[in-house]
Each structure stands twice: as C-alpha cells, then as structure tokens.
Design an enzyme around this catalytic site. Structure first.
Site, PDB file in Angstrom:
ATOM      1  N   GLU A  70       9.403  12.914 -23.227  1.00 21.01           N
ATOM      2  CA  GLU A  70       8.145  13.649 -23.136  1.00 21.01           C
ATOM      3  C   GLU A  70       7.303  13.076 -22.013  1.00 21.01           C
ATOM      4  O   GLU A  70       6.979  11.882 -22.003  1.00 21.01           O
ATOM      5  CB  GLU A  70       7.353  13.615 -24.438  1.00 21.01           C
ATOM      6  N   GLU A  95       3.749   7.881 -20.211  1.00 19.11           N
ATOM      7  CA  GLU A  95       2.301   8.026 -20.232  1.00 19.11           C
ATOM      8  C   GLU A  95       1.683   6.919 -19.385  1.00 19.11           C
ATOM      9  O   GLU A  95       2.271   5.846 -19.222  1.00 19.11           O
ATOM     10  CB  GLU A  95       1.781   7.949 -21.677  1.00 19.11           C
ATOM     11  N   ASN A 122       4.279   6.490 -13.610  1.00 24.92           N
ATOM     12  CA  ASN A 122       4.158   7.801 -12.998  1.00 24.92           C
ATOM     13  C   ASN A 122       5.433   8.600 -13.290  1.00 24.92           C
ATOM     14  O   ASN A 122       6.544   8.178 -12.933  1.00 24.92           O
ATOM     15  CB  ASN A 122       3.961   7.613 -11.490  1.00 24.92           C
ATOM     16  N   ASP A 145      -2.229  18.011 -17.387  1.00 31.03           N
ATOM     17  CA  ASP A 145      -3.551  18.224 -16.782  1.00 31.03           C
ATOM     18  C   ASP A 145      -3.490  19.456 -15.884  1.00 31.03           C
ATOM     19  O   ASP A 145      -2.682  19.510 -14.949  1.00 31.03           O
ATOM     20  CB  ASP A 145      -3.939  16.998 -15.963  1.00 31.03           C
ATOM     21  N   LYS A 149      -9.580  23.193 -10.870  1.00 27.08           N
ATOM     22  CA  LYS A 149     -10.307  23.502  -9.637  1.00 27.08           C
ATOM     23  C   LYS A 149      -9.299  23.736  -8.516  1.00 27.08           C
ATOM     24  O   LYS A 149      -8.351  22.972  -8.352  1.00 27.08           O
ATOM     25  CB  LYS A 149     -11.265  22.374  -9.273  1.00 27.08           C
ATOM     26  N   ASP A 181      -2.250  25.730 -22.013  1.00 23.18           N
ATOM     27  CA  ASP A 181      -3.258  26.691 -22.456  1.00 23.18           C
ATOM     28  C   ASP A 181      -4.063  27.233 -21.271  1.00 23.18           C
ATOM     29  O   ASP A 181      -5.077  27.894 -21.465  1.00 23.18           O
ATOM     30  CB  ASP A 181      -4.205  26.058 -23.489  1.00 23.18           C
TER      31      ASP A 181
END
Length: 241
Positions: A70, A95, A122, A145, A149, A181
């Site tokens: 994951e 993570e 990373n 993430d 923008k 989402d």
C-alpha cells in the site's frame, strides 16, 4: 574524497510534515520499530532509498507469501485490517509521515498483525528499485494527495511515467488498485493508465466497483460527507515479453 550528493531529479508527491509526537507515538518507534519498520539505506534525502538497497521479502517475512503493497498508508487502517484478515499473505505499508507510521505500528501490535512491515520512504523509489522486480501481487493507492491546485498538479503521484515505475514492482497479472474522491484526479489516473502499454483495464464500464478489501476509513467518510463521489480503478499488469 566523499561522493557528491545526488538530489532527486523530479518533485516528490508529498511535503514532509513534522511535529512533536505523543508519548505513545514515541514508544512505537522505540519499542516496535525493530519488528515493523524496515531499516532502509538512504540516498540523497531522509525519505530516499539508496539505489543499491534491495528488500528480500522471504528473509524479512520469514516465508514466501504473496506480497501486497500500500502506497501512502496514512494511519494504517486499511492495511492493518487486511493483514489481520489474511494471515497467509504479507503486507508492506509505504508512508513518510511519522505519526501515521507510529499509529500503524501501535494498531498492528495491539491487534497482533505480525505479517506487516512498514517502510518510511518515497514511494516511487520503493517501487522502482527497493522492491525486487515482480515482487508484488498487488499495489494499492488509496486516496493519494490530490494536489488540487492546478499549479501543484505536477506533484501528483499518478502522472505520465508512473505506470512504468509501478509495473516493474508488480508480477505478471498483478493488480494496481486505486481510489480517490477527487473527480479530476480520477480522470487523470484513468487517462494515464489507459494509455500505458504495460497495463490493461481489469474492470468494465466507466469505473471499477468499490474494492471490498478496502475498509471504510474516516478519510473516506469525510470525502463522502463533503459530497464527493468515491471512484475506484483497477488495472492488470500485462505479461512481460
């Protein structure tokens, strides 16, 4: 003469956030990291992976089980639940946020998930070199993430070129599962992976069905509460020539 430092040649898909950890989080690193957290040789940065570093899953997990990775595991809710429900499989959480890593270790230890390891690094470097080629049965990217923008879109993890990186880590026929989402990011993911010659769709219709192996987390519930639709995608790694 010391070797020159080599810095990353492309932006990473995260901003490292630091802050004071709680007593419990500090305990996780002090007492649990020896079992759960992989000791990764570093490259140019504290979240990098030295290009010569390699994970040996059979040694690390003590067996040769199917490996599920994951990327961006957050607080670890999804991967801890998966590890508990599937004790014959092995799981790796990637993570960079230390509070999330601590939470994952604490929950895994409390619930007895021993078939889980974490790597603080990373993700593209883990997929492109640290994992052996073809090591992963599946790679999961849930709610990365969105960098919503426009000026920050270049930081998105799933962008042109990412398919080759993740395809290297997947075994032939292995699955890449994604969920987000953010509609425009979902569209970008689909466009990038539809165009990638190393993958083929593993779903019918516009979007994949919700992955039943993904537990409902507070993060997903928050997106739903804000009126955002959750979109899943799943792609199959084509057989190597």
């Amino acid at each position: 003469m010391p070797e020159p430092r080599i810095f990353r040649d492309e932006p990473v898909s995260f901003v490292r956030r630091s802050g004071r950890m709680s007593e419990g989080q500090e305990r996780a690193f002090a007492e649990l990291a020896t079992h759960y957290l992989l000791d990764v040789p570093r490259g140019a940065a504290e979240t990098s992976v030295h290009p010569d570093a390699r994970l040996d899953p059979a040694v690390e997990y003590g067996r040769s089980g199917a490996l599920y990775v994951e990327v961006g595991s957050g607080q670890g809710h999804a991967i801890v639940s998966a590890a508990l429900s599937r004790p014959d499989d092995d799981f790796l959480a990637v993570e960079v946020f230390r509070a999330g890593l601590a939470r994952t270790m604490l929950d895994a230890d409390r619930e007895g998930a021993r078939n889980l390891r974490l790597v603080e690094a990373n993700a593209p470097e883990v997929l492109s070199s640290y994992l052996p080629e073809g090591a992963a049965a599946e790679v999961w990217i849930f709610f990365p993430d969105p960098w919503h923008k426009n000026k920050h879109n270049k930081r998105r993890l799933v962008r042109p070129g990412f398919g080759e990186t993740v395809a290297r880590a997947l075994r032939d026929g292995g699955l890449l599962r994604l969920a987000t989402d953010w509609e425009d990011y979902a569209l970008q993911m689909r466009e990038v992976l539809d165009a990638d010659p190393l993958f083929e769709r593993a779903f019918d219709g516009e979007w994949a069905e919700r992955f039943v192996g993904r537990v409902m987390t507070a993060f997903e519930q928050k997106g739903i509460a804000k009126g955002r639709d959750i979109r899943d995608l799943v792609y199959r790694r084509k057989t190597r020539a």
